[in-house]
Design an enzyme around this catalytic site. Structure first.
Site, short mmCIF file in Angstrom:
data_model
loop_
_atom_site.label_atom_id
_atom_site.label_comp_id
_atom_site.label_asym_id
_atom_site.label_seq_id
_atom_site.Cartn_x
_atom_site.Cartn_y
_atom_site.Cartn_z
N HIS A 239 -30.51 10.38 -26.41
CA HIS A 239 -30.23 11.75 -27.05
C HIS A 239 -31.64 12.75 -26.89
CE1 HIS A 239 -26.56 10.14 -28.59
NE2 HIS A 239 -27.33 9.24 -28.92
N ASP A 240 -32.52 12.31 -27.66
CA ASP A 240 -33.75 13.10 -27.96
C ASP A 240 -34.60 13.55 -26.55
OD1 ASP A 240 -34.29 11.53 -31.15
OD2 ASP A 240 -33.13 13.13 -30.55
#
Ligand code: RIB
Ligand code: CA
Length: 310
Positions: A239-240
């Protein structure tokens, strides 16, 4: 090539560490500051983990600032079942020897944004508490942050609840204030970050490079991997990494302009990012881009190339 100045605000969990280690190897980016926020883990862990990951990458020159220890209104609810007791999946890495910064994140972020005269790109990859406080304490910061490239939200679905994503759900009041601030936002919600995955072969390859970054990756992912296995998935969603990879390679992502409001009052819906992407109704202010697609093979290659180079 003029590098893009980037500030990363992180709740330094397992995928945050991958984002930091990948971002440091994207030649277009100049990471000019990092700040810690409570979310995946305590602020104290997030602060130490960010320092230690930067040290492991040989970048103790990048300053890490301590930040908010709890959300604006809600109680802090960390995720040790995903990110371990220490935030890095209980992987152990050496302590950083960098001087310990004591200036609070929201003041340090304001000063850097002002110094860079509106060129600073801010990538929040945890709850938005620090960003909201920076806006509240220094309202003119909205003139100095070029754009917020945020990992958070979901136009459809959720992870921490059926309709909310963890970062926004953790501090919906901060997210609401940030979305209403008028700072341009590129939002990387679950709609695109669930497609930003490493499959089992990718995981095996990155784990096998035989360097410190690869060893940290291998030693940190058992809990986060097992959470996905339990719900019938394999692989890992990075995600990040999305906001950071986008900042360097915007062409790798497909987004749509929209308005985004955050639900703060709902008992079931609290933390939902409500968008007007697919409705006849359109919000009056539509200063966001919401991303839905990415070049997943290209994304994976960038992470592998970064990890190979440590
Ligand atoms: O929902 C995913 C987000 O929550 C990521 O930032 C992950 O690190 C956790 O903070
Ligand atoms: Ca995070």
């Amino acid at each position: 090539m003029k590098k893009i100045p980037v500030w990363i605000d992180t709740d330094t969990g397992v995928d945050d560490a991958v984002a930091l280690l990948t971002a440091l190897k994207l030649e277009q980016l100049d990471i000019v500051g990092v700040s810690a926020v409570a979310g995946n883990t305590t602020q104290e862990n997030a602060f130490r983990n960010a320092r230690d990951v930067l040290s492991l990458s040989g970048r103790e020159d990048i300053k890490v600032y301590p930040g908010a220890e709890k959300p604006l209104v809600k109680e802090l609810k960390i995720a040790p079942h995903v990110h371990g007791e220490n935030g890095l999946g209980d992987a152990q890495i050496p302590r950083s020897n960098a001087p310990v910064e004591t200036k609070i994140a929201y003041d340090a972020l304001y000063e850097k944004a002002k110094e860079l005269e509106g060129e600073l790109v801010v990538c929040p990859i945890g709850p938005l508490t620090n960003i909201a406080i920076a806006i509240a304490l220094h309202p003119d910061i909205i003139n100095y942050i070029k754009v917020l490239n945020i990992m958070g939200g979901a136009a459809k679905g959720g992870n921490i609840t059926p309709c909310a994503e963890f970062n926004i759900y953790s501090d919906p009041h901060a997210a609401e204030n940030v979305m209403k601030s008028g700072i341009p936002v590129n939002m990387f919600g679950l709609d695109v970050t669930l497609k930003a995955y490493l499959d089992d072969d990718d995981i095996k390859e990155i784990s096998s490079y035989g360097n410190k970054a690869s060893d940290l990756f291998r030693n940190s992912i058992h809990l986060i991997y097992s959470v996905r296995e339990r719900i019938g998935y394999s692989g890992l969603c990075e995600h990040d990494c999305c906001p950071l990879v986008y900042t360097a390679y915007p062409e790798m992502f497909e987004g749509h302009k929209c308005g985004i409001y955050v639900e703060t009052q709902g008992t079931i819906t609290q933390g939902k990012t409500v968008t007007d992407l697919w409705t006849d109704f359109k919000f009056p202010d539509r200063h966001c881009n919401f991303f839905l697609e990415l070049d997943q093979p290209g994304f994976v290659k960038l992470i592998k190339d970064a990890y190979k180079s440590y």
